[in-house]
Design a protein around this motif. Structure first.
Motif, PDB file in Angstrom:
ATOM      1  N   THR A 297      -9.240  -2.584   0.165  1.00 26.15           N
ATOM      2  CA  THR A 297     -10.463  -2.887  -0.596  1.00 26.15           C
ATOM      3  C   THR A 297     -11.680  -2.105  -0.130  1.00 26.15           C
ATOM      4  O   THR A 297     -12.755  -2.239  -0.717  1.00 26.15           O
ATOM      5  CB  THR A 297     -10.788  -4.394  -0.525  1.00 26.15           C
ATOM      6  OG1 THR A 297     -10.978  -4.764   0.854  1.00 26.15           O
ATOM      7  CG2 THR A 297      -9.691  -5.226  -1.159  1.00 26.15           C
TER       8      THR A 297
ATOM      9  N   ALA B  51      -8.842  -9.259  -2.879  1.00 23.23           N
ATOM     10  CA  ALA B  51      -7.904  -8.259  -3.386  1.00 23.23           C
ATOM     11  C   ALA B  51      -8.223  -7.931  -4.843  1.00 23.23           C
ATOM     12  O   ALA B  51      -8.579  -8.803  -5.630  1.00 23.23           O
ATOM     13  CB  ALA B  51      -6.473  -8.776  -3.271  1.00 23.23           C
ATOM     14  N   GLU B  52      -8.080  -6.663  -5.171  1.00 21.17           N
ATOM     15  CA  GLU B  52      -8.336  -6.199  -6.542  1.00 21.17           C
ATOM     16  C   GLU B  52      -7.512  -6.985  -7.565  1.00 21.17           C
ATOM     17  O   GLU B  52      -7.991  -7.281  -8.656  1.00 21.17           O
ATOM     18  CB  GLU B  52      -8.007  -4.704  -6.634  1.00 21.17           C
ATOM     19  CG  GLU B  52      -8.368  -4.075  -7.946  1.00 21.17           C
ATOM     20  CD  GLU B  52      -9.864  -3.957  -8.181  1.00 21.17           C
ATOM     21  OE1 GLU B  52     -10.276  -4.132  -9.344  1.00 21.17           O
ATOM     22  OE2 GLU B  52     -10.608  -3.694  -7.232  1.00 21.17           O
TER      23      GLU B  52
ATOM     24  N   VAL C  54     -14.150 -10.435   1.265  1.00 21.20           N
ATOM     25  CA  VAL C  54     -13.223  -9.463   0.690  1.00 21.20           C
ATOM     26  C   VAL C  54     -12.239 -10.203  -0.208  1.00 21.20           C
ATOM     27  O   VAL C  54     -11.723 -11.256   0.171  1.00 21.20           O
ATOM     28  CB  VAL C  54     -12.456  -8.716   1.811  1.00 21.20           C
ATOM     29  CG1 VAL C  54     -11.327  -7.880   1.251  1.00 21.20           C
ATOM     30  CG2 VAL C  54     -13.411  -7.853   2.620  1.00 21.20           C
TER      31      VAL C  54
ATOM     32  N   ARG D 121      -9.443 -10.204  -8.575  1.00 22.17           N
ATOM     33  CA  ARG D 121     -10.894 -10.177  -8.822  1.00 22.17           C
ATOM     34  C   ARG D 121     -11.198 -10.704 -10.216  1.00 22.17           C
ATOM     35  O   ARG D 121     -10.446 -10.500 -11.161  1.00 22.17           O
ATOM     36  CB  ARG D 121     -11.446  -8.765  -8.649  1.00 22.17           C
ATOM     37  CG  ARG D 121     -11.464  -8.390  -7.188  1.00 22.17           C
ATOM     38  CD  ARG D 121     -12.359  -7.232  -6.893  1.00 22.17           C
ATOM     39  NE  ARG D 121     -12.222  -6.915  -5.477  1.00 22.17           N
ATOM     40  CZ  ARG D 121     -12.409  -5.727  -4.976  1.00 22.17           C
ATOM     41  NH1 ARG D 121     -12.776  -4.730  -5.743  1.00 22.17           N
ATOM     42  NH2 ARG D 121     -12.262  -5.523  -3.689  1.00 22.17           N
TER      43      ARG D 121
END
Length: 166
Positions: free
Chosen positions: A26, A90-91, A88, A94
């Motif tokens: 990320t 994780a994509e 943070v 999102r």
């Protein structure tokens, strides 16, 4: 796609590798003030940042995010304040409420620890993060113009916070 419920828990020593990999995956100059992580990974946890400083988000049995909550300074005069020192996600998850769940869990933990305020710092050019924080009641309390040099550009450091006395 229906996302399984997000569970938040305190990090464990065994989360070290997955959190290091999440940091690497990320990393972006949009939010990072440190250089991109390299292999081999440095240990994610250390004496200054032990597992108990982190809350992790778990979706479908997989760790998909974390928030680090700590004291803003080692001074007794700031013991009533907690600071979010990293968030943070994780994509792959999102936009599904994981960051919001982590923020709320961090706020709940800060209250449980007796904190009266919670603060954070965010880069001025990170509009998505700033919008999320504002939607959770954080307000801009200060701006340090050109405080950071990132990828050859000077970036403002935005200080945000909120009271936990409500």
């Amino acid at each position: 796609m229906i996302v399984p419920e997000t569970q938040i828990r305190t990090a464990e020593a065994g989360d070290d590798t997955v959190l290091a990999e999440l940091d690497r995956a990320t990393w972006s100059p949009l939010h990072a003030v440190l250089p991109a992580p390299t292999e081999p990974y440095e240990p994610f946890f250390d004496t200054r940042h032990p597992p108990e400083d982190y809350l992790v988000a778990v979706v479908g049995g997989e760790v998909v995010g974390y928030v680090r909550l700590g004291l803003p300074t080692p001074l007794a005069a700031t013991a009533h304040v907690r600071q979010i020192q990293g968030l943070v996600v994780a994509e792959s998850v999102r936009g599904r409420g994981v960051a919001r769940a982590l923020l709320r869990a961090a706020t709940d933990r800060a209250r449980a620890e007796g904190a009266r305020r919670i603060t954070l710092r965010v880069l001025a050019h990170n509009a998505p993060a700033r919008a999320l924080y504002a939607s959770e009641g954080f307000v801009i309390e200060g701006v340090l113009p050109g405080e950071l040099l990132i990828a050859g550009e000077y970036v403002d450091d935005v200080l945000m916070g909120k009271s936990l006395l409500d």
